[in-house]
Design a protein around this motif. Structure first.
Motif, PDB file in Angstrom:
ATOM      1  N   LEU A   1       0.846  -1.178   0.000  1.00 47.61           N
ATOM      2  CA  LEU A   1       0.000   0.000   0.000  1.00 47.61           C
ATOM      3  C   LEU A   1       0.890   1.239   0.000  1.00 47.61           C
ATOM      4  O   LEU A   1       1.872   1.298   0.712  1.00 47.61           O
ATOM      5  CB  LEU A   1      -0.877  -0.046   1.235  1.00 47.61           C
ATOM      6  N   SER A   2       0.530   2.198  -0.802  1.00 46.35           N
ATOM      7  CA  SER A   2       1.372   3.387  -0.921  1.00 46.35           C
ATOM      8  C   SER A   2       1.144   4.340   0.247  1.00 46.35           C
ATOM      9  O   SER A   2       0.093   4.338   0.885  1.00 46.35           O
ATOM     10  CB  SER A   2       1.056   4.102  -2.232  1.00 46.35           C
ATOM     11  N   SER A   3       2.115   5.176   0.507  1.00 48.79           N
ATOM     12  CA  SER A   3       1.982   6.151   1.586  1.00 48.79           C
ATOM     13  C   SER A   3       0.921   7.191   1.239  1.00 48.79           C
ATOM     14  O   SER A   3       0.196   7.660   2.116  1.00 48.79           O
ATOM     15  CB  SER A   3       3.326   6.812   1.877  1.00 48.79           C
ATOM     16  N   PHE A   4       0.792   7.555  -0.039  1.00 51.81           N
ATOM     17  CA  PHE A   4      -0.268   8.464  -0.465  1.00 51.81           C
ATOM     18  C   PHE A   4      -1.634   7.846  -0.171  1.00 51.81           C
ATOM     19  O   PHE A   4      -2.537   8.515   0.331  1.00 51.81           O
ATOM     20  CB  PHE A   4      -0.136   8.759  -1.964  1.00 51.81           C
ATOM     21  N   GLY A   5      -1.795   6.584  -0.493  1.00 51.41           N
ATOM     22  CA  GLY A   5      -3.065   5.891  -0.294  1.00 51.41           C
ATOM     23  C   GLY A   5      -3.481   5.827   1.159  1.00 51.41           C
ATOM     24  O   GLY A   5      -4.677   5.899   1.483  1.00 51.41           O
ATOM     25  N   ILE A   6      -2.515   5.687   2.060  1.00 53.87           N
ATOM     26  CA  ILE A   6      -2.826   5.648   3.491  1.00 53.87           C
ATOM     27  C   ILE A   6      -3.435   6.978   3.928  1.00 53.87           C
ATOM     28  O   ILE A   6      -4.482   7.018   4.568  1.00 53.87           O
ATOM     29  CB  ILE A   6      -1.564   5.325   4.308  1.00 53.87           C
ATOM     30  N   GLY A   7      -2.790   8.079   3.573  1.00 56.41           N
ATOM     31  CA  GLY A   7      -3.318   9.393   3.931  1.00 56.41           C
ATOM     32  C   GLY A   7      -4.663   9.669   3.287  1.00 56.41           C
ATOM     33  O   GLY A   7      -5.559  10.242   3.908  1.00 56.41           O
ATOM     34  N   TYR A   8      -4.825   9.244   2.048  1.00 58.87           N
ATOM     35  CA  TYR A   8      -6.065   9.473   1.316  1.00 58.87           C
ATOM     36  C   TYR A   8      -7.215   8.698   1.943  1.00 58.87           C
ATOM     37  O   TYR A   8      -8.298   9.240   2.157  1.00 58.87           O
ATOM     38  CB  TYR A   8      -5.873   9.067  -0.145  1.00 58.87           C
ATOM     39  N   MET A   9      -6.990   7.422   2.246  1.00 54.25           N
ATOM     40  CA  MET A   9      -8.056   6.593   2.806  1.00 54.25           C
ATOM     41  C   MET A   9      -8.454   7.036   4.214  1.00 54.25           C
ATOM     42  O   MET A   9      -9.623   6.953   4.578  1.00 54.25           O
ATOM     43  CB  MET A   9      -7.630   5.129   2.837  1.00 54.25           C
ATOM     44  N   LEU A  10      -7.503   7.501   4.982  1.00 50.81           N
ATOM     45  CA  LEU A  10      -7.809   7.894   6.359  1.00 50.81           C
ATOM     46  C   LEU A  10      -8.652   9.160   6.443  1.00 50.81           C
ATOM     47  O   LEU A  10      -9.281   9.409   7.474  1.00 50.81           O
ATOM     48  CB  LEU A  10      -6.508   8.094   7.148  1.00 50.81           C
ATOM     49  N   THR A  11      -8.685   9.970   5.408  1.00 42.49           N
ATOM     50  CA  THR A  11      -9.359  11.261   5.507  1.00 42.49           C
ATOM     51  C   THR A  11     -10.636  11.375   4.684  1.00 42.49           C
ATOM     52  O   THR A  11     -11.227  12.445   4.641  1.00 42.49           O
ATOM     53  CB  THR A  11      -8.406  12.392   5.091  1.00 42.49           C
ATOM     54  N   GLN A  12     -11.094  10.319   4.056  1.00 45.65           N
ATOM     55  CA  GLN A  12     -12.329  10.398   3.272  1.00 45.65           C
ATOM     56  C   GLN A  12     -13.535  10.715   4.164  1.00 45.65           C
ATOM     57  O   GLN A  12     -14.266  11.663   3.896  1.00 45.65           O
ATOM     58  CB  GLN A  12     -12.571   9.101   2.512  1.00 45.65           C
ATOM     59  N   VAL A  13     -13.748   9.944   5.199  1.00 46.31           N
ATOM     60  CA  VAL A  13     -14.892  10.163   6.091  1.00 46.31           C
ATOM     61  C   VAL A  13     -14.706  11.448   6.891  1.00 46.31           C
ATOM     62  O   VAL A  13     -15.646  12.237   7.058  1.00 46.31           O
ATOM     63  CB  VAL A  13     -15.093   8.950   7.020  1.00 46.31           C
ATOM     64  N   VAL A  14     -13.494  11.674   7.367  1.00 45.14           N
ATOM     65  CA  VAL A  14     -13.202  12.889   8.131  1.00 45.14           C
ATOM     66  C   VAL A  14     -13.437  14.122   7.270  1.00 45.14           C
ATOM     67  O   VAL A  14     -13.966  15.134   7.743  1.00 45.14           O
ATOM     68  CB  VAL A  14     -11.749  12.851   8.663  1.00 45.14           C
ATOM     69  N   GLY A  15     -13.069  14.041   5.997  1.00 45.71           N
ATOM     70  CA  GLY A  15     -13.289  15.168   5.084  1.00 45.71           C
ATOM     71  C   GLY A  15     -14.762  15.466   4.890  1.00 45.71           C
ATOM     72  O   GLY A  15     -15.165  16.629   4.846  1.00 45.71           O
ATOM     73  N   GLY A  16     -15.580  14.434   4.783  1.00 48.42           N
ATOM     74  CA  GLY A  16     -17.019  14.642   4.660  1.00 48.42           C
ATOM     75  C   GLY A  16     -17.614  15.266   5.905  1.00 48.42           C
ATOM     76  O   GLY A  16     -18.445  16.169   5.825  1.00 48.42           O
ATOM     77  N   LEU A  17     -17.188  14.796   7.069  1.00 54.39           N
ATOM     78  CA  LEU A  17     -17.674  15.370   8.322  1.00 54.39           C
ATOM     79  C   LEU A  17     -17.213  16.818   8.497  1.00 54.39           C
ATOM     80  O   LEU A  17     -17.975  17.668   8.952  1.00 54.39           O
ATOM     81  CB  LEU A  17     -17.211  14.523   9.503  1.00 54.39           C
ATOM     82  N   ALA A  18     -15.974  17.093   8.127  1.00 61.67           N
ATOM     83  CA  ALA A  18     -15.461  18.460   8.238  1.00 61.67           C
ATOM     84  C   ALA A  18     -16.184  19.392   7.272  1.00 61.67           C
ATOM     85  O   ALA A  18     -16.501  20.534   7.627  1.00 61.67           O
ATOM     86  CB  ALA A  18     -13.959  18.484   7.964  1.00 61.67           C
TER      87      ALA A  18
END
Length: 86
Positions: free
Chosen positions: A1-18
């Motif tokens: 898994l790429s380092s970009f993908g880790i950051g991207y996946m972790l913030t999808q739900v958080v981004g919607g809530l924000a």
């Protein structure tokens, strides 16, 4: 898994809530600024793998916030007058 993908996946739900809590325009502005700064830093930290991985995670975090914000903005478009420009 790429380092970009880790950051991207972790913030999808958080981004919607924000975007729902603070408004999509402001969150999108912060996301694009952080993503741009991470992109600008990438060539300067490329000589150290650890720094490059951290920068790519930050880039993924910035981009992870953008898609939920864009969907939130598109959800606010409600009239024929506004949709003719999309």
């Amino acid at each position: 898994l790429s380092s970009f993908g880790i950051g991207y996946m972790l913030t999808q739900v958080v981004g919607g809530l924000a975007a729902r809590t603070y408004g999509p325009r402001g969150v999108l502005l912060v996301a694009v600024l952080s993503w741009s700064i991470a992109t600008l830093l990438t060539p300067f930290v490329a000589w150290r793998v650890e720094l490059l991985v951290v920068t790519r995670i930050l880039l993924g975090i910035g981009e992870g916030f953008t898609l939920p914000c864009i969907y939130q903005l598109l959800g606010e478009v409600d009239s024929k007058e506004q949709t003719k420009f999309l």
